[in-house]
Design a protein around this motif. Structure first.
Motif, mmCIF file in Angstrom:
data_model
loop_
_atom_site.group_PDB
_atom_site.id
_atom_site.type_symbol
_atom_site.label_atom_id
_atom_site.label_comp_id
_atom_site.label_asym_id
_atom_site.label_seq_id
_atom_site.Cartn_x
_atom_site.Cartn_y
_atom_site.Cartn_z
ATOM 1 N N SER A 131 0.889 -1.097 0.031
ATOM 2 C CA SER A 131 -0.223 0.094 0.302
ATOM 3 C C SER A 131 0.962 1.245 0.082
ATOM 4 O O SER A 131 2.121 1.456 0.579
ATOM 5 C CB SER A 131 -0.967 0.479 0.714
ATOM 6 O OG SER A 131 -0.218 -0.331 2.570
ATOM 7 N N TYR A 155 -8.600 17.012 1.114
ATOM 8 C CA TYR A 155 -9.061 15.516 0.907
ATOM 9 C C TYR A 155 -9.858 15.548 -0.154
ATOM 10 O O TYR A 155 -10.664 16.011 -0.710
ATOM 11 C CB TYR A 155 -9.774 15.193 2.530
ATOM 12 C CG TYR A 155 -10.718 13.972 2.057
ATOM 13 C CD1 TYR A 155 -9.808 12.572 2.767
ATOM 14 C CD2 TYR A 155 -12.256 13.572 2.456
ATOM 15 C CE1 TYR A 155 -9.610 11.446 2.287
ATOM 16 C CE2 TYR A 155 -12.135 11.761 1.938
ATOM 17 C CZ TYR A 155 -11.871 11.269 2.547
ATOM 18 O OH TYR A 155 -12.402 9.897 2.414
ATOM 19 N N LYS A 157 -12.586 12.868 -1.848
ATOM 20 C CA LYS A 157 -13.127 11.791 -1.591
ATOM 21 C C LYS A 157 -13.754 10.588 -2.470
ATOM 22 O O LYS A 157 -13.703 9.687 -2.296
ATOM 23 C CB LYS A 157 -15.488 12.354 -1.958
ATOM 24 C CG LYS A 157 -15.970 13.522 -1.194
ATOM 25 C CD LYS A 157 -16.927 13.934 -1.111
ATOM 26 C CE LYS A 157 -17.477 13.057 -0.890
ATOM 27 N NZ LYS A 157 -19.101 13.038 -0.656
ATOM 28 N N TRP A 176 -8.440 -1.671 8.602
ATOM 29 C CA TRP A 176 -9.718 -2.165 7.779
ATOM 30 C C TRP A 176 -9.505 -2.570 6.568
ATOM 31 O O TRP A 176 -9.415 -1.809 5.360
ATOM 32 C CB TRP A 176 -11.307 -1.832 8.155
ATOM 33 C CG TRP A 176 -12.049 -2.637 7.312
ATOM 34 C CD1 TRP A 176 -12.983 -3.521 8.138
ATOM 35 C CD2 TRP A 176 -12.954 -2.417 6.620
ATOM 36 N NE1 TRP A 176 -13.612 -4.128 7.061
ATOM 37 C CE2 TRP A 176 -13.221 -3.110 5.837
ATOM 38 C CE3 TRP A 176 -13.743 -1.732 5.844
ATOM 39 C CZ2 TRP A 176 -15.070 -3.510 5.463
ATOM 40 C CZ3 TRP A 176 -13.754 -2.172 4.580
ATOM 41 C CH2 TRP A 176 -15.418 -2.232 4.886
ATOM 42 N N ARG A 179 -6.641 -1.186 4.556
ATOM 43 C CA ARG A 179 -6.765 0.718 4.611
ATOM 44 C C ARG A 179 -6.582 1.154 6.224
ATOM 45 O O ARG A 179 -7.330 0.654 6.693
ATOM 46 C CB ARG A 179 -8.085 1.385 3.746
ATOM 47 C CG ARG A 179 -7.875 0.564 2.390
ATOM 48 C CD ARG A 179 -9.191 0.505 1.145
ATOM 49 N NE ARG A 179 -8.789 0.143 -0.012
ATOM 50 C CZ ARG A 179 -7.660 0.739 -0.278
ATOM 51 N NH1 ARG A 179 -7.002 1.618 -0.858
ATOM 52 N NH2 ARG A 179 -7.852 0.164 -2.217
ATOM 53 N N TRP A 180 -6.174 2.301 6.256
ATOM 54 C CA TRP A 180 -6.485 2.537 7.103
ATOM 55 C C TRP A 180 -7.716 4.038 6.726
ATOM 56 O O TRP A 180 -7.606 4.425 6.085
ATOM 57 C CB TRP A 180 -5.107 3.705 7.974
ATOM 58 C CG TRP A 180 -4.164 2.573 8.217
ATOM 59 C CD1 TRP A 180 -2.745 2.171 8.115
ATOM 60 C CD2 TRP A 180 -4.581 1.945 9.688
ATOM 61 N NE1 TRP A 180 -2.703 1.379 8.933
ATOM 62 C CE2 TRP A 180 -3.383 1.797 9.796
ATOM 63 C CE3 TRP A 180 -4.660 2.442 10.820
ATOM 64 C CZ2 TRP A 180 -2.263 0.927 10.936
ATOM 65 C CZ3 TRP A 180 -4.345 1.580 11.823
ATOM 66 C CH2 TRP A 180 -2.897 1.635 11.517
ATOM 67 N N TYR A 181 -8.358 3.814 7.905
ATOM 68 C CA TYR A 181 -9.689 5.207 8.259
ATOM 69 C C TYR A 181 -9.260 6.371 9.593
ATOM 70 O O TYR A 181 -8.814 5.761 10.502
ATOM 71 C CB TYR A 181 -11.117 4.367 7.699
ATOM 72 C CG TYR A 181 -11.147 3.311 6.905
ATOM 73 C CD1 TYR A 181 -12.260 3.897 6.241
ATOM 74 C CD2 TYR A 181 -10.823 2.447 6.898
ATOM 75 C CE1 TYR A 181 -12.137 3.462 4.941
ATOM 76 C CE2 TYR A 181 -11.045 1.630 5.531
ATOM 77 C CZ TYR A 181 -11.627 2.266 3.954
ATOM 78 O OH TYR A 181 -11.725 1.369 3.466
ATOM 79 N N SER A 194 -16.153 9.001 8.290
ATOM 80 C CA SER A 194 -15.195 8.243 8.392
ATOM 81 C C SER A 194 -14.380 8.822 7.078
ATOM 82 O O SER A 194 -15.606 9.166 6.030
ATOM 83 C CB SER A 194 -15.443 6.553 8.597
ATOM 84 O OG SER A 194 -16.336 7.178 7.239
ATOM 85 N N ARG A 196 -10.719 8.583 4.064
ATOM 86 C CA ARG A 196 -9.496 7.361 4.527
ATOM 87 C C ARG A 196 -8.840 8.100 4.242
ATOM 88 O O ARG A 196 -8.440 8.746 3.562
ATOM 89 C CB ARG A 196 -9.720 7.210 2.901
ATOM 90 C CG ARG A 196 -10.438 5.084 2.562
ATOM 91 C CD ARG A 196 -10.979 5.038 1.475
ATOM 92 N NE ARG A 196 -9.680 4.712 0.819
ATOM 93 C CZ ARG A 196 -9.528 4.010 -1.267
ATOM 94 N NH1 ARG A 196 -10.860 3.393 -1.276
ATOM 95 N NH2 ARG A 196 -8.969 4.127 -1.295
ATOM 96 N N ASP A 198 -6.059 7.500 2.615
ATOM 97 C CA ASP A 198 -4.788 7.249 1.104
ATOM 98 C C ASP A 198 -5.185 8.494 0.623
ATOM 99 O O ASP A 198 -5.095 8.681 -0.502
ATOM 100 C CB ASP A 198 -4.938 5.776 1.125
ATOM 101 C CG ASP A 198 -6.162 5.545 0.183
ATOM 102 O OD1 ASP A 198 -6.414 5.638 1.224
ATOM 103 O OD2 ASP A 198 -5.682 4.929 -0.226
ATOM 104 N N ARG A 199 -6.755 9.408 1.131
ATOM 105 C CA ARG A 199 -7.084 9.882 0.433
ATOM 106 C C ARG A 199 -6.332 11.363 0.945
ATOM 107 O O ARG A 199 -7.034 12.252 0.064
ATOM 108 C CB ARG A 199 -8.382 10.102 -0.006
ATOM 109 C CG ARG A 199 -8.278 8.687 -0.440
ATOM 110 C CD ARG A 199 -10.359 8.553 -0.788
ATOM 111 N NE ARG A 199 -10.983 7.398 -1.803
ATOM 112 C CZ ARG A 199 -11.764 7.204 -1.858
ATOM 113 N NH1 ARG A 199 -13.232 7.929 -1.389
ATOM 114 N NH2 ARG A 199 -12.117 6.104 -3.077
ATOM 115 N N LEU A 222 -16.649 2.782 12.994
ATOM 116 C CA LEU A 222 -16.831 2.876 10.774
ATOM 117 C C LEU A 222 -17.847 1.381 10.746
ATOM 118 O O LEU A 222 -18.206 0.883 9.928
ATOM 119 C CB LEU A 222 -15.378 2.257 10.996
ATOM 120 C CG LEU A 222 -15.552 1.836 9.273
ATOM 121 C CD1 LEU A 222 -15.522 3.091 8.927
ATOM 122 C CD2 LEU A 222 -13.773 1.956 9.277
#
Length: 319
Positions: A131, A155, A157, A176, A179-181, A194, A196, A198-199, A222
């Motif tokens: 990742s 951010y 979406k 989860w 991926r990290w949230y 919530s 993400r 990575d965004r 979540l």
């Protein structure tokens, strides 16, 4: 090494066996005078260091002291080295510090303890999905979560969408499905949302502070947002699937089907799903099982799978 590290190192070494001041000084690259200062500091803090004079003398600890919470038993050492295997590659932001702690644990363990740890360490390994490196974001978000610091983030979406700037009170991080949230209060929406990680393109502190709601769990938040039936006004649709026990076990271990299971009998399982989950996600999840399962109801789900399969067939027939 800091003073605290030297004190802890001396404790670990004395826990293994009796040591002379010269042995401690040589191992830690200190002067003998410094060793005596650290021994005095340990005694002043309440550690019962025993000094034996004469030939064969040295410093030692009472036998009962090895049971102190300061030291780890075999099960605790095993758990620590194996837990580090789970953290490695997950994106956990403090892997370097964790590795340093494990290295320190090994350094001050005796040969038998070290051999045991290494055997258990080799027994557990993880395969992590590659990742995007997020350690810098995760570390900053974790600190701001712990200290109650509001952040401003850029951010996106979804793919192709423009970045928006919003202020967030970070309440917690959740890993989860690789991926990290981030769960937190969005000042723009005036609600808990919530995101993400990575965004997130940019992140900075605003200087404002916040208090997290008592008892708030980012994991539970979540999970509730993903599971069907959370909206009281949403009707749930029964989904009945017949298959062998292996396939049904696989379905029931899935995050969505497992939490929506209503009844399980030999060869058959009944789930309750909302319409959005059923046709927007579940149909595609069930497709790879092919003929290994049979959907007994609803008929609309059968039609959905047939349409998906026909579309895939037509796509490759045309090409």
């Amino acid at each position: 090494m800091s003073k605290a590290d030297h004190l802890l190192s001396i404790l670990w070494m004395l826990q293994q066996r009796k040591r002379t001041a010269a042995e401690l000084a040589e191992s830690l690259e200190l002067s003998v005078r410094s060793v005596y200062r650290y021994i005095d500091a340990l005694c002043a803090s309440g550690v019962p260091v025993i000094a034996d004079a004469g030939p064969g003398g040295g410093f030692r600890l009472p036998e009962h002291f090895s049971a102190s919470p300061l030291f780890f038993n075999a099960a605790e050492r095993r758990a620590l080295v194996q837990a580090s295997a789970f953290a490695e590659g997950s994106g956990y932001p403090y892997v370097e510090a964790l590795s340093g702690a494990i290295a320190k644990l090994k350094r001050y363990s005796n040969d038998e303890q070290l051999s045991q740890m290494e055997r258990h360490e080799r027994g557990v390994e993880m395969l992590h999905t590659p990742s995007t490196p997020l350690s810098h974001l995760l570390e900053e978000l974790e600190v701001c979560t712990a200290d109650g610091l509001t952040v401003q983030m850029e951010y996106r979406k979804g793919s192709g969408e423009a970045f928006s700037v919003r202020a967030i009170d970070p309440y917690g991080l959740v890993l989860w499905k690789g991926r990290w949230y981030l769960a937190g209060f969005c000042h723009q929406r005036q609600d808990i949302r919530s995101f993400r990680v990575d965004r997130i393109a940019g992140l900075e502190r605003t200087g404002a502070c916040f208090h997290r709601p008592p008892g708030f769990s980012a994991r539970e938040f979540l999970l509730r947002s993903l599971l069907p039936g959370q909206d009281q006004e949403t009707a749930l649709i029964p989904v009945v699937i017949a298959s062998g026990e292996e396939v049904l076990n696989d379905l029931c271990s899935h995050w969505l089907f497992g939490h929506s299971l209503e009844q399980r009998i030999p060869g058959e399982a009944r789930f309750l799903l909302d319409e959005a989950s059923l046709f927007g996600f579940a149909a595609y999840f069930l497709l790879p099982y092919g003929k290994s399962l049979t959907i007994l109801e609803p008929a609309a789900l059968k039609q959905k799978l047939a349409a998906i399969a026909a579309g895939i067939s037509a796509h490759y027939t045309e090409s």
